[in-house]
Each structure stands twice: as C-alpha cells, then as structure tokens.
Scaffold this motif. Sequence first.
Motif, PDB file in Angstrom:
ATOM      1  N   ILE A 251      13.437  34.926  42.872  1.00 48.60           N
ATOM      2  CA  ILE A 251      12.211  34.500  43.542  1.00 48.60           C
ATOM      3  C   ILE A 251      12.353  33.077  44.056  1.00 48.60           C
ATOM      4  CG2 ILE A 251       9.718  34.226  43.273  1.00 48.60           C
ATOM      5  CD1 ILE A 251       9.828  36.212  40.991  1.00 48.60           C
ATOM      6  N   VAL A 252      13.000  32.211  43.263  1.00 49.04           N
ATOM      7  CA  VAL A 252      13.237  30.837  43.711  1.00 49.04           C
ATOM      8  C   VAL A 252      14.071  30.837  44.983  1.00 49.04           C
ATOM      9  CG1 VAL A 252      14.411  28.674  43.132  1.00 49.04           C
ATOM     10  CG2 VAL A 252      12.985  29.811  41.434  1.00 49.04           C
ATOM     11  N   ALA A 253      15.133  31.656  44.995  1.00 52.43           N
ATOM     12  CA  ALA A 253      16.021  31.695  46.162  1.00 52.43           C
ATOM     13  C   ALA A 253      15.299  32.216  47.398  1.00 52.43           C
ATOM     14  CB  ALA A 253      17.231  32.570  45.850  1.00 52.43           C
ATOM     15  N   LYS A 254      14.500  33.268  47.245  1.00 54.86           N
ATOM     16  CA  LYS A 254      13.881  33.899  48.412  1.00 54.86           C
ATOM     17  C   LYS A 254      12.612  33.202  48.855  1.00 54.86           C
ATOM     18  CE  LYS A 254      12.427  38.393  50.216  1.00 54.86           C
ATOM     19  NZ  LYS A 254      12.319  39.843  49.939  1.00 54.86           N
ATOM     20  N   GLN A 255      11.692  32.961  47.921  1.00 56.24           N
ATOM     21  CA  GLN A 255      10.382  32.443  48.300  1.00 56.24           C
ATOM     22  C   GLN A 255      10.349  30.920  48.377  1.00 56.24           C
ATOM     23  OE1 GLN A 255       7.324  34.069  45.764  1.00 56.24           O
ATOM     24  NE2 GLN A 255       7.866  36.187  46.222  1.00 56.24           N
ATOM     25  N   SER A 256      10.938  30.238  47.402  1.00 58.70           N
ATOM     26  CA  SER A 256      10.842  28.781  47.368  1.00 58.70           C
ATOM     27  C   SER A 256      11.841  28.102  48.294  1.00 58.70           C
ATOM     28  CB  SER A 256      11.049  28.273  45.933  1.00 58.70           C
ATOM     29  OG  SER A 256      10.110  28.847  45.056  1.00 58.70           O
ATOM     30  N   ALA A 308      15.922  21.796  37.174  1.00 57.11           N
ATOM     31  CA  ALA A 308      16.369  21.719  38.562  1.00 57.11           C
ATOM     32  C   ALA A 308      15.849  22.906  39.365  1.00 57.11           C
ATOM     33  CB  ALA A 308      17.894  21.671  38.616  1.00 57.11           C
ATOM     34  N   MET A 309      15.908  24.101  38.796  1.00 55.08           N
ATOM     35  CA  MET A 309      15.363  25.281  39.484  1.00 55.08           C
ATOM     36  C   MET A 309      13.869  25.128  39.756  1.00 55.08           C
ATOM     37  SD  MET A 309      17.131  28.592  37.667  1.00 55.08           S
ATOM     38  CE  MET A 309      15.838  29.620  38.378  1.00 55.08           C
ATOM     39  N   ALA A 310      13.170  24.431  38.863  1.00 57.40           N
ATOM     40  CA  ALA A 310      11.725  24.283  39.006  1.00 57.40           C
ATOM     41  C   ALA A 310      11.358  23.313  40.125  1.00 57.40           C
ATOM     42  CB  ALA A 310      11.126  23.805  37.683  1.00 57.40           C
ATOM     43  N   HIS A 311      12.166  22.268  40.343  1.00 51.62           N
ATOM     44  CA  HIS A 311      11.699  21.173  41.201  1.00 51.62           C
ATOM     45  C   HIS A 311      12.643  20.813  42.352  1.00 51.62           C
ATOM     46  CE1 HIS A 311       8.522  20.515  38.280  1.00 51.62           C
ATOM     47  NE2 HIS A 311       9.437  20.487  37.317  1.00 51.62           N
ATOM     48  N   ILE A 312      13.891  21.259  42.356  1.00 46.42           N
ATOM     49  CA  ILE A 312      14.834  20.885  43.419  1.00 46.42           C
ATOM     50  C   ILE A 312      14.903  21.990  44.458  1.00 46.42           C
ATOM     51  CG2 ILE A 312      17.258  20.431  43.940  1.00 46.42           C
ATOM     52  CD1 ILE A 312      17.522  19.037  41.285  1.00 46.42           C
ATOM     53  N   ARG A 313      14.780  21.613  45.723  1.00 49.44           N
ATOM     54  CA  ARG A 313      14.844  22.594  46.815  1.00 49.44           C
ATOM     55  C   ARG A 313      15.984  22.296  47.787  1.00 49.44           C
ATOM     56  NH1 ARG A 313      12.965  24.783  43.494  1.00 49.44           N
ATOM     57  NH2 ARG A 313      10.843  25.561  43.202  1.00 49.44           N
ATOM     58  N   ASN A 314      16.882  21.413  47.396  1.00 54.93           N
ATOM     59  CA  ASN A 314      18.084  21.117  48.174  1.00 54.93           C
ATOM     60  C   ASN A 314      19.218  21.991  47.644  1.00 54.93           C
ATOM     61  OD1 ASN A 314      20.811  19.465  48.333  1.00 54.93           O
ATOM     62  ND2 ASN A 314      19.515  18.737  50.021  1.00 54.93           N
ATOM     63  N   ALA A 321      23.375  21.845  39.805  1.00 60.24           N
ATOM     64  CA  ALA A 321      22.659  22.205  38.571  1.00 60.24           C
ATOM     65  C   ALA A 321      23.087  23.575  38.070  1.00 60.24           C
ATOM     66  CB  ALA A 321      21.155  22.172  38.822  1.00 60.24           C
ATOM     67  N   MET A 322      23.293  24.521  38.992  1.00 65.25           N
ATOM     68  CA  MET A 322      23.731  25.857  38.586  1.00 65.25           C
ATOM     69  C   MET A 322      25.138  25.824  38.006  1.00 65.25           C
ATOM     70  SD  MET A 322      21.231  27.894  39.044  1.00 65.25           S
ATOM     71  CE  MET A 322      22.056  29.462  38.849  1.00 65.25           C
ATOM     72  N   LEU A 323      25.975  24.933  38.536  1.00 59.04           N
ATOM     73  CA  LEU A 323      27.328  24.780  38.003  1.00 59.04           C
ATOM     74  C   LEU A 323      27.266  24.295  36.552  1.00 59.04           C
ATOM     75  CD1 LEU A 323      30.255  25.045  39.228  1.00 59.04           C
ATOM     76  CD2 LEU A 323      30.230  22.550  39.369  1.00 59.04           C
ATOM     77  N   ILE A 324      26.391  23.303  36.302  1.00 54.74           N
ATOM     78  CA  ILE A 324      26.224  22.781  34.945  1.00 54.74           C
ATOM     79  C   ILE A 324      25.632  23.859  34.028  1.00 54.74           C
ATOM     80  CG2 ILE A 324      24.958  21.099  33.550  1.00 54.74           C
ATOM     81  CD1 ILE A 324      25.128  19.194  35.958  1.00 54.74           C
ATOM     82  N   ALA A 325      24.642  24.606  34.547  1.00 54.99           N
ATOM     83  CA  ALA A 325      24.016  25.658  33.746  1.00 54.99           C
ATOM     84  C   ALA A 325      25.034  26.734  33.375  1.00 54.99           C
ATOM     85  CB  ALA A 325      22.846  26.276  34.510  1.00 54.99           C
TER      86      ALA A 325
END
Length: 542
Positions: A251-256, A308-314, A321-325
């Motif tokens: 949902i983050v990827a598509k909508q946000s 990062a998923m909650a607030h970063i849109r870059n 952040a995904m690499l660290i996660a």
Amino acid sequence: MSEKTHAFSSAWRPLQRPFYRRLWIANSFSMIGVWMHDVGAAWLMTTLAPTPFMVAMIQTAGALPMALLALPAGALADIFDRKRLIFTTLVWRIIVSGILGLITVFGYTTPSLLLVATFALGFGMALSAPAWQAIIPDLVPREEVSEAVMLNAVTFNVSRGIGPTLGGFVVAAIGSGGTFLINAASLFGITFVFGSWERPVQKSTLPEERLIGAIRTGMRYVRNAPEVKNTLIHTGTFSICASAMWALLPIVAKQSMGMTSVGYGALLGIFGGGCLLGVFILPIIRQRFAIHQLIFIEVILFSVGLFAMAHIRNFLLLSCAMLIAGASWIALLSSLMASLQSVTPSWVLGRVMSVHALLFFGTQATGSAFWGFVAGEVGIPESLTAAGLLLIISLVLTHRYKVIAGEKIDLSPSREWTLAPLMTRPGMEEGTVLLSIEYRINPEKAPEFIHVMGAMQSIRRKYGAIRWHLFRDVADPSRYRESFIVESWIEHLRQHERFTVSDMAILEKVYSFNLDGRPKKIDHFIAERVPKPDASQFELKI
C-alpha cells in the motif's frame, strides 16, 4: 587476514563443505521452483475460476497444511528417521507437481483439482519442514550452525524475489503448466543430492514414542526449558510487530509513493539485497557483542525501517532504509534460530522447530491482519509508527528473557547416568512412577543448594517429570528429599537416555553438596491400581 576478510570467509564457511554446498545450491533452485509454481497456480486460477474467493483459496490451500501439521510434523521428525521422512516428501512433491503440470499442459485441470494439488504440495512441505531445520546440526559442525541457518534464510528471501519474476515470464511464454513441470524438475535435483547423504544413525534401545505422546512431550519440553522459551518469546514479539512491514509495504508503494508493480518489486529486491548484506555483517558484529546485545541492535535497526516506511517518500532514502531492514531482519531471525538449535538436543529438535514455525507464521498472519485493520482505522503512517514504537517497547518488556548462544553447551548424550540396580523390572507401560532421592546437606550451604536445585527442577520437568518437589525434614535441617513423578516406567528410562553432558555437570554440582558424596538412597515407586471401595466396607456394625 583482515577482520573483514575473515568475516567474509566465516559467513560462507558451511559452503566449503562439498555435500552442504551441493545441497544448498540444489535447495536454492528448488525454492525458486516453488515460488514459480505459486505464480503459475494463482494465474491459472484467474483463468479457470476468475473470482476473488477462488484465487484467494490458492493461498489458503498452500498455507493450511502448515497450520494443521506443524506440531505432528515436529513429532514425526523426532520419532522417525529424518532422512527417510524428507526424502519421501520430496518424492511426493515431485509426483504431485509433475502430474499437475502434465494435466495442465493437456488442458484437463479444473479449479477443484488445482486446489487439491496445491494442498497436497503444501502437505508435503509442511510434513518435512521441521525435519529440514532439525538436520542442520547434522550437516555442519556446531560452530557453523549459525552461518548455515543464515544461508538458508538468504535462500528463502532471495528466491522469493527471483522466483515470482521468472514464473511470470514462464507463464507468459508456455503457460502455467510449464511452471509446474519446472518445479518438479527442481525438486528432482535436490532429491538426487539429498538421497546421497549418509546421515549418522543414533539408535535407541527403547521403543519409539507414539505420535500423541511425542507431541505432548515436545510441548512439555518447550514449557519447561527457559533457554528455549525465552528465544520463542523474542521471536513472537518481533514477528507480530515486524509483520506491519509485510502487510503495508504494497500500500505504501502504490498509494503513498505512486509506484507500479515494478517499483514495489524493486523495494522487495532491495530488502533481499539487505538480507544478503546481513550475511557479511553478522559475523563481524557477533565477534564484538553478546547475543542479547545483538538482538537489541537488530530490533532498533528494523524499527528504523518501519519509521522510514511511515514518513519517507523519497525512493532513494526509502531504499536505504529497506536495505537496513533486510540486513537486520535476516541477522535477527538467524540469530534466534541458531540459538534454538544450539540449546536443543537432537531428540526433541524437530518438535521445538515446529513450535517455532507455528509461532512465527501464526504471529505473521495475525499481525498482518491486525496492522491492516489499524491502518484502515488510523492511517498507514500512524500504524507503521506504532509498530516501530511497540518493537522498541518490546525490548523493555522482554529484557528479562535472556537469549543465550549455546556453543558452550554440550548436548551430546551422557552415558554416565545409569539405572540403579532393582529387584524387579517393571513393564514398559507401567506407571505412574515416583522417584525419591535423599540428600544430606550442610545447613550453612542450604541456600546455595536450593538455588542449584532450581536448575535441576528444569531438567527433570523438561525430560518428563509431571510433578517435582524438594522437601526439607523439619526434624533434621541437614536432610532434604527430592521427589518427582513421571507418567510411566518407559518415560523414566527415556530420562536416562536424554541426559546430556551439560545436564550431568549440573547433576554433579548438586551431588557436590551431599555430605555423603553421591546419594545413597534413591527409591523407585510404581503406582498400584487400587479398586474403588464398596459402600458395604463403610457400614457401621453395631
């Protein structure tokens, strides 16, 4: 050799072993085949029965066996030969996938048949999953178990990115039947490699456990083994919070962020790259931190990914952040899994792994549903922020449940504890059995003795004691009596077989407090069947 170079070689140590390397490569191809099969099955159902319910039933049919068979499969992995169990299920999956592929190619597959075949494949995977986890200590030395666990986890996560992509191309080129046949071919490869393994056989002089009894024994072991229970607590708390990422990332990827499926796939690929990065990072930080410190660091890093998923849109920042996660995800889960395998003896390892799988996938499923509901009520950023905060709070709540690395625990069977001479030998199924051991202790050392007996209580209970007590003689402060009850005589005999070298060290510590050396009075009692009293026995005679 530099520290980084040593960490690099350490991460891949298990692959230096020829058989493990061949098995790992074959398993990697088979996992890609499994994910390709899933894409082909889902796509085929959209053609055969294009309704949301029927398409969703493909996922249900594949996942349901894991929920139904987790505990029985763990028991089977312990009471039967693990190599034979795994080999049989591999052959079963080849047959099912091959037949499904052929009838699909010739156009005879129906929605019902597709669901039955999907369930049958899931049945085979669920039946062998605990055995696969339990054989890792048989494939590599104990000091390499952690690396082997991590390599298997990397295989799972990387194949999850590669398999669906290849599956989409194959379906487009030759249809869903092609993915089913490729899956069968990939399974044939690992079956051939696995069949050449010569597993060391550990024989017991006692009859095999029955399935229901074995499940009950496994659950009792988990309940009374703090080193296992603590690891499972950390696994469950992490999984239920971390499931927010898997539930809300699409949902983050598509909508946000307005991404297409390509962008979403790229984020998953970067997460998989982070998993691969974790293979090289973990050996470095493991040299500097204890396992409970590692857990703290890895949980904090994963919570950063949630924030990062909650607030970063870059896209670039979110990718970092995904690499660290991904790195923290693989490092944490492999650390917890390696801890479980290093503290659990072989005779119950399959059952412990099945409880772990049931807990992990159960919390993933319930957590995903929970965070999806919360996101619908309060919003996606708020839900991800809450999940990250709860993950940090869980560190405080679970702080007293210490996870240990068991490299120094010797789990090899001890042959020193033998059964005391008895006048008669009860039948195997006779019981209940009461054991009583008398100690003579210096009263000044009684507090220390009682403290050590706490560890003894855990050993007795996890090896079959359903009641345990330590009594003090009120007339003689130096006299103590340990008593415990087991269900049957054969369960008591199994206690002797299950004692490890590390358990014997604790037992010797207990005996060191005894003024007479080893206890001279050890009693065994078998419960007698007493008939129910007749009412006439209580008649008052005048």
